[in-house]
Scaffold this active site. Structure first.
Site, short mmCIF file in Angstrom:
data_model
loop_
_atom_site.label_atom_id
_atom_site.label_comp_id
_atom_site.label_asym_id
_atom_site.label_seq_id
_atom_site.Cartn_x
_atom_site.Cartn_y
_atom_site.Cartn_z
N VAL A 22 1.00 -1.37 0.21
CA VAL A 22 0.14 0.03 0.06
C VAL A 22 0.91 1.14 -0.02
O VAL A 22 1.82 1.33 0.73
CB VAL A 22 -0.95 -0.02 1.23
CG1 VAL A 22 -1.87 1.31 1.33
CG2 VAL A 22 -1.86 -1.32 1.23
N CYS A 68 4.60 4.26 2.72
CA CYS A 68 3.97 3.14 2.29
C CYS A 68 4.23 1.93 3.30
O CYS A 68 4.85 2.19 4.32
CB CYS A 68 4.73 2.77 0.87
SG CYS A 68 6.30 2.28 0.97
N LYS A 69 3.55 0.68 2.94
CA LYS A 69 3.78 -0.39 3.95
C LYS A 69 3.28 -1.57 3.20
O LYS A 69 2.61 -1.51 2.13
CB LYS A 69 2.87 -0.32 5.06
CG LYS A 69 3.49 -0.98 6.26
CD LYS A 69 4.52 -0.26 6.96
CE LYS A 69 5.13 -0.78 8.12
NZ LYS A 69 6.14 -0.07 8.73
N ALA A 70 4.16 -2.78 3.51
CA ALA A 70 3.85 -4.02 2.90
C ALA A 70 3.56 -4.96 3.85
O ALA A 70 4.02 -4.72 5.16
CB ALA A 70 4.98 -4.36 1.84
#
Length: 391
Positions: A22, A68-70
């Site tokens: 994201v 962002c992040k995963a």
């Protein structure tokens, strides 16, 4: 919660693992955030974490990076966890190669992420223009060297976040004019929890309780944090075979039952929620973990008048170190990096608590106004040359 700029979903072809990347926003075509792996990871969680990262980059005074992040829904202790991480990152590689800088988070190791990037000719993810900037390329070399250095016997990358949390807690406690030798409980004993506990003990605080994935250990007179760190197992968990006889071992679910002045959740999201927020007995909560308090729990904490240092203010150490070194803001030496993080964390906490007091408002509400990120730029992308042919 505002809408993310980009959401990418991934389904593993060899296991039941599922993952999401994201991007909440880009700044100058660049965005950064960690990759977590845990069986409970959800798309909604990753979206919330990406938003928190966007705020965190503002708090870290970054002018180059969005948030962002995963997240991968899978057991990080599984024998094939590395293979799952590798397949996920391969799927994200077109974004990574164009400015989505994914790092590590709960359940993953930064060296594993870098090894996978290196396998595909990527050192540290950069935009196309950054790849041509000699100053940035030198910053990457400096950052790579920094990662191999130690401070207080620990790798720099393993302490930057935890030390920042400790400095934030100390600044908030001083603002509150709290007593010396205040009692602290740490929930989660990975790199962040361990280094935070170590620095707080160095600053004169009494760490009376620490919980990890297996147990809670308490001691009214204070735990020997250095010894607990020295005997952690490969998963970063405490080894009770090395506990002092005076220590009490309890179920890790009882971490909120330990009397303390400062409570620091350092692991999963939503651990303080509508069902247990009434049990918080500390007068200060410092969020070392990302989003450790649910919306329902937060309302209770707010109503009870408990002070907080929220996540993106307290735990920005790692991204500040990354940004500051790669973009040449700070000398790539351990003490210089730690000093920079301390300066920034103390500055932000003092501002947050000062404005909260002047406005008579909850710290989290004030923080969301002070550190609001800009709207997203676009991904920086270099299109194929006119002579290329798409098959």
């Amino acid at each position: 919660m505002s809408k993310p700029y980009l959401v990418v979903e991934w389904n593993d072809t060899e296991t039941d693992a599922k993952g999401w990347m994201v991007v909440h926003n880009f700044v100058k075509g660049y965005t950064g955030g960690g990759t977590r792996m845990h069986p409970t990871v959800t798309k909604e969680e990753v979206e919330r974490l990406a938003e928190a990262m966007a705020y965190k980059y503002v708090a870290s005074e970054s002018e180059t990076t969005g948030g962002c992040k995963a997240g991968i829904s899978y057991d990080y202790k599984a024998p094939d966890a590395y293979d799952v991480l590798r397949r996920f990152l391969i799927a994200m590689m077109p974004y990574v190669d164009n400015g989505v800088s994914l790092g590590s988070d709960l359940g993953t190791k930064y060296e594993d992420v870098l090894n996978i990037f290196h396998e595909f000719g990527i050192d540290i993810p950069l935009t196309q223009s950054m790849k041509k900037d000699p100053a940035v390329l030198q910053g990457i070399k400096d950052y790579d060297e920094l990662l191999s250095k130690r401070i207080d016997g620990l790798l720099v990358n393993d302490v930057v976040t935890g030390y920042g949390v400790a400095f934030s807690a100390d600044e908030a406690w001083k603002f509150k004019k709290g007593k010396e030798g205040a009692k602290v409980v740490i929930q989660g004993f990975g790199c962040v929890g361990a280094s935070c506990a170590l620095k707080l003990s160095q600053l004169g605080y009494k760490v009376v309780g620490i919980s990890d994935a297996n147990l809670l250990v308490t001691c009214e007179e204070g735990l020997d944090v250095q010894k607990l760190i020295d005997h952690k197992n490969v998963y970063g968990e405490m080894d009770k075979n090395h506990f002092d006889p005076a220590y009490e071992v309890r179920p890790n679910s009882e971490w909120l039952d330990v009397d303390c002045d400062i409570l620091i959740p350092c692991a999963l999201e939503d651990v303080i929620n509508g069902s247990n927020a009434e049990k918080v007995n500390a007068s200060l909560v410092v969020e070392a973990a990302n989003i450790p308090i649910s919306a329902e729990g937060d309302e209770i904490i707010k109503e009870r008048g408990i002070d907080i240092v929220n996540d993106f203010v307290a735990n920005l150490g790692a991204i500040r170190a990354y940004d500051a070194v790669i973009f040449g803001l700070v000398e790539a030496e351990p003490q210089a990096v730690i000093d920079d993080i301390e300066r920034l964390c103390r500055k932000n906490v003092f501002r947050l608590f000062t404005e909260s007091k002047e406005q008579n408002r909850y710290q989290r509400d004030v923080a969301y106004e002070i550190f609001k990120p800009a709207k997203s730029d676009s991904l920086e992308y270099t299109s194929p040359s006119p002579t290329s042919t798409v098959q």
